[in-house]
Scaffold this motif. Structure first.
Motif, mmCIF file in Angstrom:
data_model
loop_
_atom_site.group_PDB
_atom_site.id
_atom_site.type_symbol
_atom_site.label_atom_id
_atom_site.label_comp_id
_atom_site.label_asym_id
_atom_site.label_seq_id
_atom_site.Cartn_x
_atom_site.Cartn_y
_atom_site.Cartn_z
ATOM 1 N N GLN A 1 -4.003 11.535 -8.534
ATOM 2 C CA GLN A 1 -3.974 10.140 -8.092
ATOM 3 C C GLN A 1 -2.732 9.433 -8.636
ATOM 4 O OE1 GLN A 1 -8.240 9.877 -9.351
ATOM 5 N NE2 GLN A 1 -8.407 8.414 -7.676
ATOM 6 N N HIS A 2 -2.341 9.795 -9.852
ATOM 7 C CA HIS A 2 -1.108 9.216 -10.391
ATOM 8 C C HIS A 2 0.131 9.795 -9.710
ATOM 9 C CE1 HIS A 2 -1.970 6.311 -13.593
ATOM 10 N NE2 HIS A 2 -3.153 6.903 -13.586
ATOM 11 N N ALA A 3 0.060 11.031 -9.242
ATOM 12 C CA ALA A 3 1.172 11.564 -8.459
ATOM 13 C C ALA A 3 1.356 10.748 -7.185
ATOM 14 C CB ALA A 3 0.934 13.034 -8.128
ATOM 15 N N GLU A 4 0.248 10.348 -6.579
ATOM 16 C CA GLU A 4 0.340 9.474 -5.400
ATOM 17 C C GLU A 4 0.933 8.120 -5.776
ATOM 18 O OE1 GLU A 4 -2.495 7.729 -1.810
ATOM 19 O OE2 GLU A 4 -3.149 9.464 -2.988
ATOM 20 N N THR A 5 0.548 7.612 -6.945
ATOM 21 C CA THR A 5 1.136 6.365 -7.435
ATOM 22 C C THR A 5 2.630 6.526 -7.674
ATOM 23 O OG1 THR A 5 -0.957 5.733 -8.468
ATOM 24 C CG2 THR A 5 1.025 4.646 -9.278
ATOM 25 N N LEU A 6 3.032 7.670 -8.224
ATOM 26 C CA LEU A 6 4.466 7.940 -8.401
ATOM 27 C C LEU A 6 5.186 7.915 -7.060
ATOM 28 C CD1 LEU A 6 4.428 10.889 -10.990
ATOM 29 C CD2 LEU A 6 4.933 8.488 -11.452
ATOM 30 N N ALA A 7 4.576 8.488 -6.030
ATOM 31 C CA ALA A 7 5.201 8.486 -4.710
ATOM 32 C C ALA A 7 5.390 7.063 -4.198
ATOM 33 C CB ALA A 7 4.358 9.301 -3.728
ATOM 34 N N ALA A 8 4.398 6.212 -4.425
ATOM 35 C CA ALA A 8 4.529 4.812 -4.012
ATOM 36 C C ALA A 8 5.654 4.117 -4.777
ATOM 37 C CB ALA A 8 3.207 4.076 -4.222
ATOM 38 N N THR A 9 5.786 4.432 -6.058
ATOM 39 C CA THR A 9 6.878 3.857 -6.848
ATOM 40 C C THR A 9 8.228 4.348 -6.345
ATOM 41 O OG1 THR A 9 5.407 3.836 -8.772
ATOM 42 C CG2 THR A 9 7.750 3.539 -9.190
ATOM 43 N N LEU A 10 8.332 5.620 -6.035
ATOM 44 C CA LEU A 10 9.587 6.183 -5.534
ATOM 45 C C LEU A 10 9.966 5.577 -4.186
ATOM 46 C CD1 LEU A 10 8.910 9.890 -6.540
ATOM 47 C CD2 LEU A 10 10.603 8.357 -7.583
ATOM 48 N N GLN A 11 8.970 5.261 -3.363
ATOM 49 C CA GLN A 11 9.248 4.609 -2.087
ATOM 50 C C GLN A 11 9.814 3.199 -2.309
ATOM 51 O OE1 GLN A 11 9.395 5.359 1.062
ATOM 52 N NE2 GLN A 11 9.499 3.290 1.904
ATOM 53 N N LEU A 12 9.362 2.526 -3.356
ATOM 54 C CA LEU A 12 9.847 1.177 -3.662
ATOM 55 C C LEU A 12 11.219 1.178 -4.330
ATOM 56 C CD1 LEU A 12 6.478 -0.289 -4.963
ATOM 57 C CD2 LEU A 12 7.766 -1.185 -3.014
ATOM 58 N N MET A 13 11.648 2.313 -4.850
ATOM 59 C CA MET A 13 12.900 2.406 -5.593
ATOM 60 C C MET A 13 14.102 2.174 -4.683
ATOM 61 S SD MET A 13 14.125 5.487 -8.135
ATOM 62 C CE MET A 13 13.940 6.746 -6.890
ATOM 63 N N THR A 14 14.973 1.267 -5.064
ATOM 64 C CA THR A 14 16.189 0.975 -4.287
ATOM 65 C C THR A 14 17.465 1.213 -5.086
ATOM 66 O OG1 THR A 14 16.082 -1.364 -4.928
ATOM 67 C CG2 THR A 14 15.011 -0.733 -2.850
ATOM 68 N N THR A 15 17.327 1.565 -6.364
ATOM 69 C CA THR A 15 18.502 1.765 -7.218
ATOM 70 C C THR A 15 18.978 3.209 -7.240
ATOM 71 O OG1 THR A 15 16.974 1.976 -9.086
ATOM 72 C CG2 THR A 15 17.972 -0.204 -8.700
ATOM 73 N N TRP A 16 18.284 4.068 -6.540
ATOM 74 C CA TRP A 16 18.624 5.493 -6.515
ATOM 75 C C TRP A 16 18.186 6.045 -5.163
ATOM 76 C CZ3 TRP A 16 21.181 8.835 -9.706
ATOM 77 C CH2 TRP A 16 21.000 10.200 -9.494
ATOM 78 N N GLU A 17 19.007 6.851 -4.539
ATOM 79 C CA GLU A 17 18.655 7.442 -3.251
ATOM 80 C C GLU A 17 17.769 8.663 -3.469
ATOM 81 O OE1 GLU A 17 21.920 8.223 -0.685
ATOM 82 O OE2 GLU A 17 22.302 6.103 -0.264
ATOM 83 N N TYR A 18 16.497 8.409 -3.514
ATOM 84 C CA TYR A 18 15.541 9.494 -3.710
ATOM 85 C C TYR A 18 15.269 10.138 -2.356
ATOM 86 C CZ TYR A 18 11.435 12.037 -5.360
ATOM 87 O OH TYR A 18 10.550 13.033 -5.700
ATOM 88 N N ARG A 19 15.719 11.340 -2.179
ATOM 89 C CA ARG A 19 15.557 12.035 -0.899
ATOM 90 C C ARG A 19 14.849 13.366 -1.129
ATOM 91 N NH1 ARG A 19 20.810 10.787 2.910
ATOM 92 N NH2 ARG A 19 20.781 8.516 2.616
ATOM 93 N N PRO A 20 13.543 13.362 -1.091
ATOM 94 C CA PRO A 20 12.790 14.592 -1.364
ATOM 95 C C PRO A 20 12.957 15.602 -0.240
ATOM 96 C CG PRO A 20 11.328 12.875 -0.584
ATOM 97 C CD PRO A 20 12.663 12.232 -0.766
ATOM 98 N N VAL A 21 12.794 16.851 -0.603
ATOM 99 C CA VAL A 21 12.804 17.923 0.387
ATOM 100 C C VAL A 21 11.381 18.048 0.939
ATOM 101 C CG1 VAL A 21 13.187 20.372 0.797
ATOM 102 C CG2 VAL A 21 14.662 19.116 -0.802
ATOM 103 N N ALA A 22 11.220 17.757 2.207
ATOM 104 C CA ALA A 22 9.894 17.737 2.814
ATOM 105 C C ALA A 22 9.659 18.982 3.652
ATOM 106 C CB ALA A 22 9.737 16.490 3.690
#
Length: 442
Positions: free
Chosen positions: A151-172
């Motif tokens: 559940q916290h991994a899902e929370t981390l994903a939500a935080t990463l989606q909100l992040m604008t200071t770094w181009e987080y581009r996961p390999v999907a």
């Protein structure tokens, strides 16, 4: 094959839950580490939104939770003192304040998590096979901790989606591209439905299992898509108070909300969306996500429908034939052929992608892709008993929280089942939530 006695059967059962417990704990940790690999320390300690914790807080929090429940609560060693329990207490420190705390550094947090996990592995094998401890019944506490980290991994994903200071581009992993599946309604006859679960790892708010009656109703065959919702937006529905709950109208006016979070209008009938570090054309065949309960409720009113109750949702998931099912397709745990779960796709799949996950009545995507808002307030079932602590569920009971069902693409299979209940404030938009509509059939 000769049968085995009760004592032997119990030992086999204990061995099986120990193996599953370790497998689920390791899967959760691998996901956490994989999501955060490569991020610089500045991004791990930064608070990317007042709605979310710094990423490093979550890392140490899941480790502290694991230490408390899988070591100290089970007679194992204490690796830290009460200061850690206070520092990483989610109820003592609201998310908006956590960046101001004297947190462990990223290196220290990851080392702490590894140290706890090593101690848990050693202690797991030392636990007696016939322990009367309720926390160990079918490995409940291990399932609780594994689900907590996921559940916290899902929370981390939500935080990463909100992040604008770094181009987080996961390999999907590649998402399916099926043919179009037109929206239609599925008739569900009225009658009894089994609500809740006796699953060994079900949370307290899913218990006790009981039966309720629902009237006949019609339910959308799949979640409302971006394309569906775009019609609502471009019809000017955000400017029409008649569609909105009074508190919803107040919310969208005060926050100047005019479309789902992360949508980017580019001019007449041209829309993009931001998905993690990328900006891309809005895919009209995917379920809409990042909408609040108020937005879902307004769309349903505009469409001449309503949101389903959670009992109706569970009726659709279990099927109308009266056969008890843990999942819409039966009792076998989800695979990638049945549901978009586990986080590897990094987004919802187009509707109609998972034919193997349809319910017996032909309802699509009840598990995975997006959480689905229901009309129900969050509360305990009759006979509810908090276990093993009140702060998981009971303190959130009340009309201020709405129930979500079904799990999202970022939810883990270990925490996805027909009975699983999520909840949040009706204004929340950063979560991976969408919805489907219902209406009375009488």
């Amino acid at each position: 094959m000769a049968g085995i006695g009760g004592a032997q059967a119990a030992q086999v059962s204990q061995a099986l839950w120990k193996a599953r417990a370790w497998r689920e704990l390791e899967a959760a940790r691998a996901r956490t580490l994989g999501m955060l690999a490569g991020l610089p320390e500045t991004e791990l300690v930064r608070q990317h939104s007042p709605l979310m914790s710094p990423l490093v807080w979550d890392v140490a929090h899941v480790a502290n939770y694991e230490e408390q429940w899988l070591l100290r609560a089970l007679g194992g060693p204490a690796l830290t003192d009460a200061r850690f329990d206070t520092l990483y207490d989610a109820f003592r420190h609201p998310r908006r304040t956590r960046a101001q705390l004297s947190l462990l550094s990223p290196d220290q947090a990851f080392a702490y998590a590894a140290r706890v996990r090593q101690a848990v592995q050693e202690h797991l094998h030392a636990l007696p096979e016939d322990s009367p401890e309720p926390l160990l019944n079918n490995g409940y506490v291990f399932g609780m901790v594994a689900q907590h980290e996921q559940q916290h991994a899902e929370t981390l994903a939500a935080t990463l989606q909100l992040m604008t200071t770094w181009e987080y581009r996961p390999v999907a992993t590649e998402r399916p591209r099926p043919g179009a599946v037109p929206q239609h309604e599925v008739f569900l006859p009225g009658g009894p439905v089994r609500v809740g679960s006796a699953h060994p790892w079900a949370y307290d708010n899913e218990r006790p299992e009981h039966t309720v009656d629902v009237g006949p109703f019609l339910l959308d065959a799949h979640p409302v898509t971006n394309g569906d919702y775009l019609v609502f937006v471009e019809a000017g529905a955000y400017e029409e108070p008649r569609w909105w709950h009074p508190k919803g109208w107040e919310f969208i006016q005060s926050e100047r909300v005019r479309h789902p979070l992360f949508w980017l209008p580019q001019g007449q009938h041209v829309w993009l969306r931001r998905r993690f570090g990328s900006v891309e054309p809005l895919p009209k065949d995917e379920p809409v996500q990042h909408v609040s309960w108020y937005e879902a409720d307004a769309y349903a009113r505009w469409a001449g429908k309503r949101l389903p109750t959670e009992a109706e949702w569970e009726k659709a998931a279990a099927g109308s034939d009266g056969t008890p099912r843990e999942y819409p397709w039966g009792d076998t745990p989800p695979t990638h052929h049945q549901a978009n779960l586990g986080g590897s796709t990094w987004g919802p799949a187009p509707v109609g992608s998972y034919r193997g996950g349809r319910s017996v009545d032909g309802v699509w995507s009840l598990l995975g892709d997006v959480w689905e808002w229901t009309s129900s307030d969050f509360g305990g079932y009759a006979g509810f008993r908090a276990f093993p602590y009140r702060e998981y569920s009971e303190v959130f009971f009340g009309a201020e929280h709405k129930v979500l069902r079904g799990g999202a693409w970022a939810s883990a299979p270990v925490a996805a089942r027909n009975s699983f209940r999520n909840w949040d404030y009706p204004i929340r938009r950063q979560i991976f939530a969408g919805f489907r509509c219902a209406r009375d059939a009488t």
